[in-house]
Scaffold this active site. Structure first.
Site, PDB file in Angstrom:
ATOM      1  N   CYS A   5       1.045  -1.167  -0.123  1.00  0.00           N
ATOM      2  CA  CYS A   5       0.130   0.389   0.265  1.00  0.00           C
ATOM      3  C   CYS A   5       0.882   1.118   0.210  1.00  0.00           C
ATOM      4  CB  CYS A   5      -0.964   0.181   1.170  1.00  0.00           C
ATOM      5  SG  CYS A   5      -0.404   0.142   3.045  1.00  0.00           S
ATOM      6  N   ASN A   8       2.538   1.476   4.705  1.00  0.00           N
ATOM      7  CA  ASN A   8       2.672   0.080   5.433  1.00  0.00           C
ATOM      8  C   ASN A   8       2.494   0.109   6.485  1.00  0.00           C
ATOM      9  OD1 ASN A   8       4.664  -2.531   5.500  1.00  0.00           O
ATOM     10  ND2 ASN A   8       2.930  -2.862   5.564  1.00  0.00           N
ATOM     11  N   CYS A  10      -1.657   0.380   6.945  1.00  0.00           N
ATOM     12  CA  CYS A  10      -2.733   0.904   7.451  1.00  0.00           C
ATOM     13  C   CYS A  10      -3.487  -0.862   6.832  1.00  0.00           C
ATOM     14  CB  CYS A  10      -3.903   2.059   7.325  1.00  0.00           C
ATOM     15  SG  CYS A  10      -3.750   3.303   7.803  1.00  0.00           S
ATOM     16  N   ARG A  11      -3.581  -0.482   4.866  1.00  0.00           N
ATOM     17  CA  ARG A  11      -3.995  -1.379   4.494  1.00  0.00           C
ATOM     18  C   ARG A  11      -3.012  -3.084   3.818  1.00  0.00           C
ATOM     19  NH1 ARG A  11      -5.660   2.100  -0.180  1.00  0.00           N
ATOM     20  NH2 ARG A  11      -3.219   3.106   0.850  1.00  0.00           N
ATOM     21  N   SER A  12      -1.630  -2.713   3.897  1.00  0.00           N
ATOM     22  CA  SER A  12      -0.983  -3.934   3.611  1.00  0.00           C
ATOM     23  C   SER A  12      -0.923  -4.655   4.507  1.00  0.00           C
ATOM     24  CB  SER A  12      -0.162  -3.543   2.603  1.00  0.00           C
ATOM     25  OG  SER A  12       0.750  -2.086   3.057  1.00  0.00           O
ATOM     26  N   ASP A 124      -8.822   3.878   1.492  1.00  0.00           N
ATOM     27  CA  ASP A 124      -7.293   4.425   1.864  1.00  0.00           C
ATOM     28  C   ASP A 124      -8.629   4.537   3.239  1.00  0.00           C
ATOM     29  OD1 ASP A 124      -5.822   5.293   3.141  1.00  0.00           O
ATOM     30  OD2 ASP A 124      -4.775   6.841   1.938  1.00  0.00           O
TER      31      ASP A 124
END
Ligand code: 4NP
Length: 155
Positions: A5, A8, A10-12, A124
């Protein structure tokens, strides 16, 4: 596989932790190498965002101590599958591909979205409220389940 993401935090890392939890549930943790990184360096060395860790806790997904790191060229050699969370991340990773074989490893997370979700990217959640983090975890749980089924059917 390597989930990517922007930061690195939050999402990934959430995708990595959700996928790792699915592997552990099925006793498959030794079959796949699973990691995450960001295309940007702003948050290198940091823990995931506390709001994402809270959303993962609510979903019963354990934290493995991951610290943020930046995507690097060597990742094209270290991983067979590189999974950007949004289109901007995908562009940033593809920009660093040196060969068609590198580029072929890059597959967007949306490839495994449930068709009914109506999304084309992992949104996001960074500038929104807690609900956005919960929605990302729900989306990633469905997508990572489909990804694992896909990989298992190829094995
Ligand atoms: P991520 O979220 O890419 O899912 O880790 C973000 C993290 C940091 C920023 C934006 C999004 N930021 O602007 O610092």
């Amino acid at each position: 596989m390597l989930f990517v993401c922007l930061g690195n935090i939050c999402r990934s890392p959430a995708a990595e932790l959700v996928f790792s939890a699915l592997l552990a549930e099925r006793g498959l943790q030794h079959r796949f190498r699973c990691d995450s990184c960001g295309v940007a360096a702003y948050h290198v060395g940091q823990n995931p965002d506390s709001r994402m860790l809270a959303a993962l806790r609510r979903a019963g997904i354990p934290y493995n101590g991951h610290r943020a790191r930046q995507f690097q060229q060597a990742d094209f050699h270290a991983f067979d599958l590189i999974i950007p969370q949004d289109e901007e991340n995908r562009g940033d990773v593809l920009y660093q591909a040196r060969t068609p074989a590198d580029a072929a490893k890059v597959v967007p997370m949306s490839r495994w979205f449930p068709p009914e979700c109506g999304l084309t990217e992992v949104p996001d959640p960074y500038y929104g409220g807690a609900g956005g983090f919960d929605r990302v975890v729900t989306l990633l749980r469905a997508s990572c389940t489909a990804l694992l089924e896909d990989l298992a059917s190829r094995a």
